[in-house]
Design an enzyme around this catalytic site. Structure first.
Site, mmCIF file in Angstrom:
data_model
loop_
_atom_site.group_PDB
_atom_site.id
_atom_site.type_symbol
_atom_site.label_atom_id
_atom_site.label_comp_id
_atom_site.label_asym_id
_atom_site.label_seq_id
_atom_site.Cartn_x
_atom_site.Cartn_y
_atom_site.Cartn_z
ATOM 1 N N LYS A 163 55.322 53.822 36.253
ATOM 2 C CA LYS A 163 54.856 52.941 37.324
ATOM 3 C C LYS A 163 54.118 51.751 36.720
ATOM 4 C CE LYS A 163 53.319 54.561 41.770
ATOM 5 N NZ LYS A 163 52.408 55.445 42.504
HETATM 6 O O1 G3P Z 1 51.772 56.202 47.058
HETATM 7 C C1 G3P Z 1 50.677 55.341 47.102
HETATM 8 C C2 G3P Z 1 49.526 56.014 47.758
HETATM 9 O O2 G3P Z 1 49.014 57.007 46.927
HETATM 10 C C3 G3P Z 1 48.485 55.062 48.207
HETATM 11 O O3 G3P Z 1 48.122 55.501 49.443
HETATM 12 O O4 G3P Z 1 46.669 55.767 51.384
HETATM 13 O O5 G3P Z 1 45.691 55.080 49.170
HETATM 14 O O6 G3P Z 1 47.064 53.493 50.474
HETATM 15 P P1 G3P Z 1 46.804 54.930 50.142
#
Ligand code: G3P
Length: 218
Positions: free
Chosen positions: A83
């Site tokens: 990534k």
């Molecule tokens: O896959 C990306 C994720 O882990 C981020 O999610 O909820 O932190 O925006 P969030």
């Protein structure tokens, strides 16, 4: 639709891997620091538990260091996907790694043009962050629709991996738009499978069965 689990927890991955639902795993530095043990061990453990792709993010900042670290991550297991954040300074690195056949997941994608450029570089996945785009008052799902349209127009092989999905509604909308992959936090999978009418129906059937006093089904 492919479903990835958005976690670095080996315990959680073990629990969900036996369901037959999980095609891969995505992690990020925020998820990784919640886990005990060296990051490399966490990565190799997860890669051994899951036959599908496992995304693991670089933490270096300088482009040359990102290149080196990406190669090191890729060497950890055959199913690793590296990534890399969607930043201009990484374009040459992303191009080089992509040409070298390293599977890349370009993360923190928020616009159609970011996605278009990364697809042109032939990366394996692009990760639009739906929830974080919603947080700023935009429509994350509309972004997904744009990406699906552009992919169709030009026949890009890059897979659209909808990320930052925070609810069953996000997940359903991503499916309706036709993204290739979703990465789902474990709690959202649980919300997605659970329904009060299913629970109520099971309880009712059970009560009727017991009331009738039957013991043998077959
Ligand atoms: O896959 C990306 C994720 O882990 C981020 O999610 O909820 O932190 O925006 P969030």
């Amino acid at each position: 639709m492919k479903i990835f689990l958005d976690t670095a927890s080996r315990e959680v991955i073990k629990k969900w891997s036996v369901t037959g639902l999980i095609d891969g795993v995505t992690t990020n530095p925020s998820l990784l620091v919640k886990e005990d043990g060296e990051p490399k061990k966490v990565l190799t453990d997860i890669c051994a538990m899951i036959s599908g792709p496992v995304s693991f993010e670089v933490v270096e900042k300088d482009p040359d260091a990102v290149y080196k670290q990406a190669r090191e991550i890729a060497a950890c297991a055959p199913n690793v996907v590296v990534k890399i954040p969607c930043l201009q300074e990484y374009l040459p690195v992303i191009h080089r790694l992509s040409c070298e056949g390293i599977a890349l997941n370009i993360t923190l994608v928020f616009t159609a043009l970011q996605a278009l450029m990364m697809a042109k570089l032939g990366v394996a996945y692009i990760s639009p962050f739906v929830g974080r785009w919603d947080d700023l008052g935009h429509e994350g799902v509309a972004l997904l629709q744009e990406l699906v349209t552009i992919k169709k127009h030009y026949g890009f092989s890059t897979q659209i991996l909808a990320a930052s999905l925070r609810s069953p509604l996000h997940w359903k909308q991503a499916a309706l738009v036709g993204v290739d992959v979703v990465t789902i936090p474990p709690a959202v999978i649980e919300q997605g499978i659970k329904h009060p009418l299913t629970d109520k129906g099971v309880a009712l059937f059970d009560a009727d069965w017991k009331k009738a006093g039957r013991t043998q089904l077959l």
